[in-house]
Design a protein around this motif. Structure first.
Motif, mmCIF file in Angstrom:
data_model
loop_
_atom_site.group_PDB
_atom_site.id
_atom_site.type_symbol
_atom_site.label_atom_id
_atom_site.label_comp_id
_atom_site.label_asym_id
_atom_site.label_seq_id
_atom_site.Cartn_x
_atom_site.Cartn_y
_atom_site.Cartn_z
ATOM 1 N N LEU A 226 25.412 6.576 28.318
ATOM 2 C CA LEU A 226 24.625 7.778 28.552
ATOM 3 C C LEU A 226 24.754 8.219 30.009
ATOM 4 C CD1 LEU A 226 22.879 9.316 26.514
ATOM 5 C CD2 LEU A 226 20.876 8.221 27.512
ATOM 6 N N GLU A 227 24.696 7.265 30.926
ATOM 7 C CA GLU A 227 24.819 7.578 32.351
ATOM 8 C C GLU A 227 26.173 8.204 32.660
ATOM 9 O OE1 GLU A 227 24.236 5.373 36.702
ATOM 10 O OE2 GLU A 227 24.589 4.173 34.902
ATOM 11 N N ALA A 228 27.211 7.741 31.938
ATOM 12 C CA ALA A 228 28.560 8.267 32.149
ATOM 13 C C ALA A 228 28.782 9.602 31.440
ATOM 14 C CB ALA A 228 29.598 7.253 31.669
ATOM 15 N N GLY A 229 27.798 10.035 30.673
ATOM 16 C CA GLY A 229 27.944 11.289 29.933
ATOM 17 C C GLY A 229 28.929 11.190 28.794
ATOM 18 N N ASP A 230 29.070 9.990 28.229
ATOM 19 C CA ASP A 230 30.051 9.753 27.167
ATOM 20 C C ASP A 230 29.330 9.594 25.824
ATOM 21 O OD1 ASP A 230 32.103 8.934 25.525
ATOM 22 O OD2 ASP A 230 32.987 7.554 26.997
ATOM 23 N N ALA A 231 29.114 10.718 25.134
ATOM 24 C CA ALA A 231 28.397 10.695 23.864
ATOM 25 C C ALA A 231 29.173 9.950 22.790
ATOM 26 C CB ALA A 231 28.111 12.124 23.406
ATOM 27 N N ALA A 232 30.508 10.055 22.820
ATOM 28 C CA ALA A 232 31.328 9.368 21.820
ATOM 29 C C ALA A 232 31.198 7.856 21.981
ATOM 30 C CB ALA A 232 32.792 9.793 21.948
ATOM 31 N N ARG A 233 31.193 7.395 23.221
ATOM 32 C CA ARG A 233 31.027 5.960 23.486
ATOM 33 C C ARG A 233 29.642 5.504 23.041
ATOM 34 N NH1 ARG A 233 32.628 0.933 23.353
ATOM 35 N NH2 ARG A 233 31.655 -0.388 24.928
ATOM 36 N N TYR A 234 28.649 6.309 23.317
ATOM 37 C CA TYR A 234 27.283 5.968 22.890
ATOM 38 C C TYR A 234 27.245 5.796 21.375
ATOM 39 C CZ TYR A 234 22.183 5.923 22.800
ATOM 40 O OH TYR A 234 20.876 5.534 22.625
ATOM 41 N N ALA A 235 27.830 6.737 20.652
ATOM 42 C CA ALA A 235 27.827 6.680 19.189
ATOM 43 C C ALA A 235 28.554 5.443 18.679
ATOM 44 C CB ALA A 235 28.469 7.943 18.621
ATOM 45 N N ALA A 236 29.654 5.069 19.339
ATOM 46 C CA ALA A 236 30.425 3.903 18.907
ATOM 47 C C ALA A 236 29.643 2.606 19.117
ATOM 48 C CB ALA A 236 31.759 3.849 19.652
ATOM 49 N N VAL A 237 29.003 2.482 20.280
ATOM 50 C CA VAL A 237 28.203 1.290 20.565
ATOM 51 C C VAL A 237 27.001 1.226 19.626
ATOM 52 C CG1 VAL A 237 26.772 0.113 22.275
ATOM 53 C CG2 VAL A 237 28.921 1.183 22.974
ATOM 54 N N LEU A 238 26.376 2.378 19.391
ATOM 55 C CA LEU A 238 25.216 2.427 18.497
ATOM 56 C C LEU A 238 25.609 1.997 17.090
ATOM 57 C CD1 LEU A 238 22.234 3.210 18.076
ATOM 58 C CD2 LEU A 238 23.041 5.516 17.485
#
Length: 213
Positions: free
Chosen positions: A190-202
């Protein structure tokens, strides 16, 4: 002389007591709950206990059966899977909006504070505190989206999600540290502004709950 507890207050007390026990897993699915035993345990009469049971039944946490009385409603694997699927969809969408609208910096300090408290809970082996902080972490992200519908649906799912969290952490206590690591990765995405990464980790984070079903 101590004033008597009102029927409403006594009903709330019985409701909170039983609901907490169900969500924590102290009363597993299929457990019969005796009205008389509960009255004696928490010191209230049968009328408020019956009112509490009606509320819990309306929330699908217990079933009221003619012969057995109140029975804790088991959460089926299908229902649990549905809860996790919707939870993931709501949160990933909310996180994408947080990133898109540039609100990651607003929620960042709150997430870091939760992470610090979760680290203490892991060190102490405090499952109850960790689970409450777990809900606080994910709720903060959803709230930061300012999507009122997402917040409403997340609130609707909260009790069932907490029940699943308790089930997972009690069956697999090693999951406390793994869950904390996931939360750190989510905060970083989230801090990096990476929504795709957030979704993958979630997605992987939620998958760990499926393993406990």
């Amino acid at each position: 002389m101590t004033a008597p507890i009102s029927t409403t207050a006594a009903s709330d007390r019985a409701y909170d007591h039983v609901k907490r026990a169900i969500i924590r897993g102290d009363l597993p699915g299929g457990t019969a709950i005796s009205e008389n035993a509960l009255c004696q345990e928490i010191g209230v009469s049968r009328t408020p206990v019956h009112e509490a049971f009606l509320r819990l039944a309306a929330e699908d946490l217990i079933m009221l059966e003619s012969r057995k009385g109140a029975v804790v409603r088991p959460m089926s694997p299908n229902e649990a899977a549905d809860v996790l699927e919707m939870r993931e969809a709501i949160e990933s969408t909310a996180a994408a909006r947080v990133v898109r609208d540039g609100r990651a910096a607003d929620v960042g300090p709150a997430l870091l504070a939760v992470l610090g408290e979760q680290q203490h809970a892991v060190a102490a082996g405090d499952v109850d505190r960790f689970v409450e902080l777990d809900a606080e972490f994910h709720g903060a992200v959803i709230g930061a989206s300012r999507n009122g519908i997402a917040v409403m649906f997340a609130r609707t799912l909260r009790d069932r999600q907490q029940r699943l969290r308790h089930q997972l952490m009690r069956l697999r206590p090693e999951q406390l540290q793994a869950s904390l690591d996931d939360h750190r990765a989510l905060a970083a995405a989230l801090e990096a502004g990476d929504a795709a990464r957030y979704a993958a980790v979630l997605h992987e984070h939620v998958a760990s709950h499926r393993g406990a079903l």
